[in-house]
Design a protein around this motif. Structure first.
Motif, PDB file in Angstrom:
ATOM      1  N   VAL A  63      46.345 -41.824  -9.229  1.00 23.78           N
ATOM      2  CA  VAL A  63      47.500 -42.141  -8.714  1.00 23.78           C
ATOM      3  C   VAL A  63      47.579 -43.421  -8.013  1.00 23.78           C
ATOM      4  CG1 VAL A  63      49.409 -41.372  -7.164  1.00 23.78           C
ATOM      5  CG2 VAL A  63      48.281 -39.728  -8.710  1.00 23.78           C
ATOM      6  N   PHE A  64      48.314 -44.442  -8.536  1.00 22.52           N
ATOM      7  CA  PHE A  64      48.383 -45.647  -7.759  1.00 22.52           C
ATOM      8  C   PHE A  64      49.743 -45.641  -6.912  1.00 22.52           C
ATOM      9  CE2 PHE A  64      45.960 -46.376 -11.584  1.00 22.52           C
ATOM     10  CZ  PHE A  64      44.964 -47.527 -11.234  1.00 22.52           C
ATOM     11  N   ASP A  65      49.391 -45.858  -5.642  1.00 18.71           N
ATOM     12  CA  ASP A  65      50.682 -45.854  -4.689  1.00 18.71           C
ATOM     13  C   ASP A  65      50.834 -47.394  -4.450  1.00 18.71           C
ATOM     14  OD1 ASP A  65      51.866 -43.235  -4.748  1.00 18.71           O
ATOM     15  OD2 ASP A  65      50.205 -42.467  -3.439  1.00 18.71           O
ATOM     16  N   ILE A  66      51.649 -48.147  -4.752  1.00 19.36           N
ATOM     17  CA  ILE A  66      51.714 -49.494  -4.543  1.00 19.36           C
ATOM     18  C   ILE A  66      52.745 -49.767  -3.556  1.00 19.36           C
ATOM     19  CG2 ILE A  66      52.099 -51.680  -5.583  1.00 19.36           C
ATOM     20  CD1 ILE A  66      51.298 -50.164  -8.263  1.00 19.36           C
ATOM     21  N   THR A  67      52.635 -50.716  -2.554  1.00 22.79           N
ATOM     22  CA  THR A  67      53.780 -51.212  -1.572  1.00 22.79           C
ATOM     23  C   THR A  67      53.691 -52.442  -1.591  1.00 22.79           C
ATOM     24  OG1 THR A  67      52.310 -50.604   0.188  1.00 22.79           O
ATOM     25  CG2 THR A  67      54.013 -48.753  -0.434  1.00 22.79           C
ATOM     26  N   ALA A  68      54.761 -53.084  -1.077  1.00 28.20           N
ATOM     27  CA  ALA A  68      54.566 -54.694  -0.872  1.00 28.20           C
ATOM     28  C   ALA A  68      56.078 -54.757  -0.009  1.00 28.20           C
ATOM     29  CB  ALA A  68      54.693 -55.652  -1.931  1.00 28.20           C
ATOM     30  N   THR A  69      56.418 -55.907   0.310  1.00 28.36           N
ATOM     31  CA  THR A  69      57.904 -55.984   1.012  1.00 28.36           C
ATOM     32  C   THR A  69      58.825 -55.845  -0.144  1.00 28.36           C
ATOM     33  OG1 THR A  69      56.853 -57.818   2.352  1.00 28.36           O
ATOM     34  CG2 THR A  69      58.940 -57.663   2.035  1.00 28.36           C
ATOM     35  N   GLU A  70      59.802 -54.967   0.154  1.00 28.52           N
ATOM     36  CA  GLU A  70      60.573 -54.589  -0.813  1.00 28.52           C
ATOM     37  C   GLU A  70      60.315 -54.097  -2.163  1.00 28.52           C
ATOM     38  OE1 GLU A  70      63.986 -57.481  -0.634  1.00 28.52           O
ATOM     39  OE2 GLU A  70      63.488 -58.369   1.336  1.00 28.52           O
ATOM     40  N   PHE A  71      59.174 -53.354  -2.009  1.00 28.43           N
ATOM     41  CA  PHE A  71      58.724 -52.989  -3.340  1.00 28.43           C
ATOM     42  C   PHE A  71      57.641 -51.647  -3.158  1.00 28.43           C
ATOM     43  CE2 PHE A  71      55.679 -52.454  -6.898  1.00 28.43           C
ATOM     44  CZ  PHE A  71      56.546 -52.506  -7.976  1.00 28.43           C
ATOM     45  N   THR A  72      57.996 -50.541  -3.829  1.00 34.81           N
ATOM     46  CA  THR A  72      57.252 -49.509  -3.747  1.00 34.81           C
ATOM     47  C   THR A  72      57.468 -48.802  -5.064  1.00 34.81           C
ATOM     48  OG1 THR A  72      57.974 -49.149  -1.472  1.00 34.81           O
ATOM     49  CG2 THR A  72      56.823 -47.273  -2.466  1.00 34.81           C
ATOM     50  N   ARG A  73      56.267 -48.405  -5.629  1.00 32.38           N
ATOM     51  CA  ARG A  73      56.215 -47.780  -6.777  1.00 32.38           C
ATOM     52  C   ARG A  73      54.887 -46.921  -6.940  1.00 32.38           C
ATOM     53  NH1 ARG A  73      59.761 -50.662  -8.259  1.00 32.38           N
ATOM     54  NH2 ARG A  73      60.644 -51.305 -10.175  1.00 32.38           N
ATOM     55  N   THR A  74      54.916 -45.808  -7.560  1.00 32.30           N
ATOM     56  CA  THR A  74      53.789 -44.694  -7.740  1.00 32.30           C
ATOM     57  C   THR A  74      53.741 -44.623  -9.301  1.00 32.30           C
ATOM     58  OG1 THR A  74      54.296 -43.676  -5.640  1.00 32.30           O
ATOM     59  CG2 THR A  74      52.821 -42.553  -7.328  1.00 32.30           C
ATOM     60  N   TYR A  75      52.452 -44.838  -9.646  1.00 33.87           N
ATOM     61  CA  TYR A  75      52.135 -44.650 -11.077  1.00 33.87           C
ATOM     62  C   TYR A  75      50.986 -43.671 -11.112  1.00 33.87           C
ATOM     63  CZ  TYR A  75      54.855 -48.827 -11.769  1.00 33.87           C
ATOM     64  OH  TYR A  75      55.779 -49.808 -12.104  1.00 33.87           O
ATOM     65  N   ALA A  76      50.916 -42.801 -12.156  1.00 30.63           N
ATOM     66  CA  ALA A  76      49.799 -41.878 -12.433  1.00 30.63           C
ATOM     67  C   ALA A  76      49.469 -41.906 -13.701  1.00 30.63           C
ATOM     68  CB  ALA A  76      50.241 -40.247 -12.096  1.00 30.63           C
ATOM     69  N   ILE A  77      48.178 -42.169 -13.986  1.00 24.95           N
ATOM     70  CA  ILE A  77      47.778 -42.088 -15.370  1.00 24.95           C
ATOM     71  C   ILE A  77      46.672 -41.040 -15.473  1.00 24.95           C
ATOM     72  CG2 ILE A  77      48.064 -44.711 -15.522  1.00 24.95           C
ATOM     73  CD1 ILE A  77      44.889 -45.185 -15.215  1.00 24.95           C
ATOM     74  N   SER A  78      46.744 -40.586 -16.707  1.00 17.03           N
ATOM     75  CA  SER A  78      45.554 -39.246 -16.901  1.00 17.03           C
ATOM     76  C   SER A  78      44.313 -40.042 -17.315  1.00 17.03           C
ATOM     77  CB  SER A  78      46.122 -38.553 -18.355  1.00 17.03           C
ATOM     78  OG  SER A  78      45.239 -37.926 -18.729  1.00 17.03           O
ATOM     79  N   LEU A  79      43.335 -39.355 -16.467  1.00 17.64           N
ATOM     80  CA  LEU A  79      41.958 -39.460 -16.785  1.00 17.64           C
ATOM     81  C   LEU A  79      41.161 -39.129 -18.049  1.00 17.64           C
ATOM     82  CD1 LEU A  79      41.070 -39.251 -13.068  1.00 17.64           C
ATOM     83  CD2 LEU A  79      41.370 -41.445 -14.266  1.00 17.64           C
ATOM     84  N   THR A  80      41.847 -38.262 -18.500  1.00 22.19           N
ATOM     85  CA  THR A  80      41.384 -37.641 -19.909  1.00 22.19           C
ATOM     86  C   THR A  80      40.618 -38.551 -20.965  1.00 22.19           C
ATOM     87  OG1 THR A  80      42.637 -35.587 -19.495  1.00 22.19           O
ATOM     88  CG2 THR A  80      41.758 -35.819 -21.601  1.00 22.19           C
ATOM     89  N   PRO A  81      41.501 -39.499 -21.146  1.00 27.37           N
ATOM     90  CA  PRO A  81      40.972 -40.384 -22.179  1.00 27.37           C
ATOM     91  C   PRO A  81      40.066 -41.313 -21.691  1.00 27.37           C
ATOM     92  CG  PRO A  81      43.651 -40.598 -21.999  1.00 27.37           C
ATOM     93  CD  PRO A  81      42.910 -39.735 -20.868  1.00 27.37           C
ATOM     94  N   LEU A  82      39.631 -41.458 -20.370  1.00 28.37           N
ATOM     95  CA  LEU A  82      38.630 -42.212 -19.823  1.00 28.37           C
ATOM     96  C   LEU A  82      37.287 -41.294 -19.393  1.00 28.37           C
ATOM     97  CD1 LEU A  82      40.876 -44.133 -17.571  1.00 28.37           C
ATOM     98  CD2 LEU A  82      39.624 -45.091 -19.221  1.00 28.37           C
ATOM     99  N   LYS A  83      37.564 -40.137 -19.657  1.00 26.74           N
ATOM    100  CA  LYS A  83      36.426 -39.224 -19.111  1.00 26.74           C
ATOM    101  C   LYS A  83      35.143 -39.245 -20.034  1.00 26.74           C
ATOM    102  CE  LYS A  83      37.373 -35.089 -17.708  1.00 26.74           C
ATOM    103  NZ  LYS A  83      37.948 -33.851 -17.162  1.00 26.74           N
ATOM    104  N   ARG A  84      34.867 -39.559 -21.058  1.00 30.11           N
ATOM    105  CA  ARG A  84      34.061 -39.596 -21.607  1.00 30.11           C
ATOM    106  C   ARG A  84      33.330 -41.133 -21.376  1.00 30.11           C
ATOM    107  NH1 ARG A  84      32.147 -43.030 -25.443  1.00 30.11           N
ATOM    108  NH2 ARG A  84      33.985 -44.048 -25.659  1.00 30.11           N
ATOM    109  N   VAL A  85      33.883 -42.049 -21.229  1.00 29.77           N
ATOM    110  CA  VAL A  85      33.356 -43.478 -20.873  1.00 29.77           C
ATOM    111  C   VAL A  85      32.943 -43.452 -19.685  1.00 29.77           C
ATOM    112  CG1 VAL A  85      35.450 -44.778 -20.403  1.00 29.77           C
ATOM    113  CG2 VAL A  85      33.415 -46.090 -21.368  1.00 29.77           C
ATOM    114  N   VAL A  86      33.580 -42.961 -18.800  1.00 27.28           N
ATOM    115  CA  VAL A  86      33.157 -42.847 -17.162  1.00 27.28           C
ATOM    116  C   VAL A  86      31.781 -42.048 -17.271  1.00 27.28           C
ATOM    117  CG1 VAL A  86      33.610 -41.857 -14.958  1.00 27.28           C
ATOM    118  CG2 VAL A  86      35.278 -42.977 -16.271  1.00 27.28           C
ATOM    119  N   LYS A  87      31.789 -40.672 -17.818  1.00 25.75           N
ATOM    120  CA  LYS A  87      30.353 -39.946 -17.822  1.00 25.75           C
ATOM    121  C   LYS A  87      29.340 -40.811 -18.526  1.00 25.75           C
ATOM    122  CE  LYS A  87      28.697 -35.619 -19.695  1.00 25.75           C
ATOM    123  NZ  LYS A  87      29.002 -34.524 -20.664  1.00 25.75           N
ATOM    124  N   ASP A  88      29.581 -41.492 -19.473  1.00 20.55           N
ATOM    125  CA  ASP A  88      28.540 -42.183 -20.247  1.00 20.55           C
ATOM    126  C   ASP A  88      28.176 -43.425 -19.449  1.00 20.55           C
ATOM    127  OD1 ASP A  88      28.640 -40.559 -22.562  1.00 20.55           O
ATOM    128  OD2 ASP A  88      29.649 -41.869 -23.852  1.00 20.55           O
TER     129      ASP A  88
END
Length: 155
Positions: A63-88
């Motif tokens: 989860v990416f919680d991003i803030t700046a002056t007059e800007f706030t966003r939250t994005y969440a990305i699934s880690l499932t597609p990255l799991k193999r390459v992270v483990k390797d």
């Protein structure tokens, strides 16, 4: 790096991270330092930064919680597609550190080439996962992948 689209700070939500040894905490701090030191980070729809980023792991999502002056966003990305390459990548890093302790220069170089290849693969996959949410250059994606791996590492 200066410019409007960059991170000025990165914070980790410790409550959502696996327990870490002092060595892993150090890895995380170094990864954050490297990322903040030089990056290109542009959330889609943002007018400009610098941005503050808080990262957490929730339900197998980064989860990416991003803030700046007059800007706030939250994005969440699934880690499932990255799991193999992270483990390797984590496994080959362990092999690399072991090779440094007593292998020949050519063996170390071979393991390092594999490590760098997996690192690039992970960075590319992460960049793909961020498409439509956050635009990053390749070097920033590499630094984010390094931090992701440091978050996954357990003590």
């Amino acid at each position: 790096m200066s410019g409007p689209h960059r991170l000025s700070s990165v914070e980790l939500d410790a409550a959502t991270l696996p327990a870490a040894t002092a060595e892993i905490e150090h890895e995380r701090r170094v990864a954050i330092f490297d990322l903040v030191e030089k990056n290109s980070f542009e959330p889609v729809g943002a007018e400009g930064g610098p941005y503050q980023l808080k990262l957490s792991l929730q339900d197998n999502r980064l989860v990416f919680d991003i803030t700046a002056t007059e800007f706030t966003r939250t994005y969440a990305i699934s880690l499932t597609p990255l799991k193999r390459v992270v483990k390797d990548y984590l496994l080959i890093c362990d092999s690399y550190y072991e090779a440094l302790r007593g292998s020949s220069a050519s063996q170390i170089e071979s393991v390092d080439m594999g490590r760098r290849g997996l690192h690039n693969e992970g960075a590319e996959q992460l960049e793909t996962r961020l498409e439509g949410k956050i635009v990053v250059d390749h070097e920033t994606s590499r630094r984010l992948f390094t931090l992701l791996c440091a978050l996954y590492r357990r003590g």
